[in-house]
Design a protein around this motif. Structure first.
Motif, mmCIF file in Angstrom:
data_model
loop_
_atom_site.group_PDB
_atom_site.id
_atom_site.type_symbol
_atom_site.label_atom_id
_atom_site.label_comp_id
_atom_site.label_asym_id
_atom_site.label_seq_id
_atom_site.Cartn_x
_atom_site.Cartn_y
_atom_site.Cartn_z
ATOM 1 N N ASP A 31 0.867 -1.179 0.000
ATOM 2 C CA ASP A 31 0.000 0.000 0.000
ATOM 3 C C ASP A 31 0.911 1.238 0.000
ATOM 4 O O ASP A 31 2.152 1.108 -0.002
ATOM 5 C CB ASP A 31 -0.903 -0.046 1.247
ATOM 6 N N ILE A 32 0.342 2.426 0.016
ATOM 7 C CA ILE A 32 1.196 3.623 -0.082
ATOM 8 C C ILE A 32 1.093 4.559 1.130
ATOM 9 O O ILE A 32 2.014 5.338 1.388
ATOM 10 C CB ILE A 32 0.893 4.399 -1.393
ATOM 11 N N GLU A 33 -0.004 4.471 1.915
ATOM 12 C CA GLU A 33 -0.202 5.455 2.985
ATOM 13 C C GLU A 33 0.745 5.236 4.176
ATOM 14 O O GLU A 33 0.784 6.065 5.086
ATOM 15 C CB GLU A 33 -1.657 5.470 3.466
ATOM 16 N N ALA A 38 -1.617 -2.962 -3.978
ATOM 17 C CA ALA A 38 -2.895 -2.935 -3.255
ATOM 18 C C ALA A 38 -3.325 -1.524 -2.860
ATOM 19 O O ALA A 38 -3.960 -1.326 -1.833
ATOM 20 C CB ALA A 38 -2.807 -3.833 -2.023
ATOM 21 N N HIS A 39 -2.979 -0.540 -3.660
ATOM 22 C CA HIS A 39 -3.428 0.824 -3.368
ATOM 23 C C HIS A 39 -4.235 1.388 -4.538
ATOM 24 O O HIS A 39 -3.785 1.336 -5.682
ATOM 25 C CB HIS A 39 -2.230 1.728 -3.079
ATOM 26 N N HIS A 47 -0.844 1.146 6.996
ATOM 27 C CA HIS A 47 -1.141 2.374 7.741
ATOM 28 C C HIS A 47 -2.161 2.128 8.838
ATOM 29 O O HIS A 47 -2.880 1.126 8.823
ATOM 30 C CB HIS A 47 -1.673 3.431 6.770
ATOM 31 N N HIS A 75 -7.105 5.238 7.399
ATOM 32 C CA HIS A 75 -8.447 4.854 6.935
ATOM 33 C C HIS A 75 -8.496 3.330 6.943
ATOM 34 O O HIS A 75 -7.468 2.673 7.098
ATOM 35 C CB HIS A 75 -8.725 5.388 5.520
#
Ligand SMILES: [Zn+2]
Length: 264
Positions: free
Chosen positions: A8-10, A59-60, A105, A117
């Motif tokens: 993911d990126i967050e 997965a983002h 995250h 989130h």
């Protein structure tokens, strides 16, 4: 030995505002590159630790973030979304020895990452009374197939959340959120430590890394828009809980994943 990586990126080093996570914005390129580098470091660590085959899930958002040109030959990547309930861990099955989550995250409802989130920005999710992170949701999904999670990188509060479930899981904190700001480590530190710690995590006994699936799941989806909550409460088996929550109970975790797939 097969290893599954979900990215993911967050929770990637430095990401602080939404535009830095959104394909086709001018803020995004730097963090797309950093996400790619952190994934490549994870692949190096897993391979050094004995992985022979890696399945990587981007997965983002669009599922089309990681730059693929430098992926080694032992890696296959899933881009886009399969639309199955396994979602961020699509393709993960009994054939994998362990899973690794990169750039994860804090959960929706947390004030510890400005990008916190859970699955969507429209609702927060609770499982058995606790705000649930994507880490928890996907770790339970992996546990359905008997696969433990060995390493997770992401924000500091996430690493603390993980330690509450199983402190054998190796984690690395890329940054800490304060209000609408973040304090990040050097991207170089993340790359070095990701590789090093994953090699360590590859040697930990699988049984020590396992998180047991609860027998019973009480899921609450807390919507920002109460009208959406009312509409979605007509999902089979779900109930409306005033004033903005859909409640669902089951003993079968796959039904939780199915619910989340349709209602978030
Ligand atoms: Zn994301």
């Amino acid at each position: 030995m097969r290893v599954y990586i979900s990215a993911d990126i967050e929770g990637i080093t430095g990401t602080t505002v939404w535009s830095e996570t959104e394909l086709n914005t001018s803020d995004y390129a730097q963090f797309q590159q950093q996400m790619t580098k952190e994934v490549l470091a994870a692949i190096e660590g897993a391979t050094a630790g004995g992985a022979t085959e890696i399945l990587l899930k981007d997965a983002h958002d669009s599922g089309r973030n990681i730059l693929i040109e430098n992926l080694p030959e032992n890696v296959k990547i899933i881009r886009g979304w399969t639309q199955e309930p396994m979602c961020m861990v699509a393709g993960l099955d009994e054939s994998f020895d362990r899973a690794i989550f990169i750039g994860y995250h804090s959960e929706g409802g947390s004030e510890k990452n400005p990008l916190a989130h859970t699955l969507s920005l429209l609702a927060d999710v609770k499982i058995n009374g606790e705000y649930a992170s994507e880490f928890l949701i996907n770790t339970y999904a992996a546990a359905l197939h008997g696969v433990p999670v060995a390493f997770v990188s992401g924000d500091k509060a996430l690493t603390e959340h993980i330690a509450r479930y199983n402190d054998e899981i190796v984690t690395f904190a890329t940054k800490e959120g304060i209000g609408h700001a973040t304090i990040s480590v050097s991207p170089q530190t993340t790359l070095k430590e990701t590789k090093r710690l994953i090699e360590v995590a590859m040697k930990i006994e699988r049984s020590k890394l396992q998180i047991e699936l609860p027998q019973q799941f009480n899921v609450e989806i807390i919507y920002k828009d109460h009208i959406k909550a009312y509409r979605n409460s007509f999902y089979p088996g779900a109930k409306f809980k005033a004033h903005n929550t859909v409640q669902f109970e089951t003993t079968d975790y796959f039904e939780v994943l199915r619910l989340l797939q349709f209602l978030t």
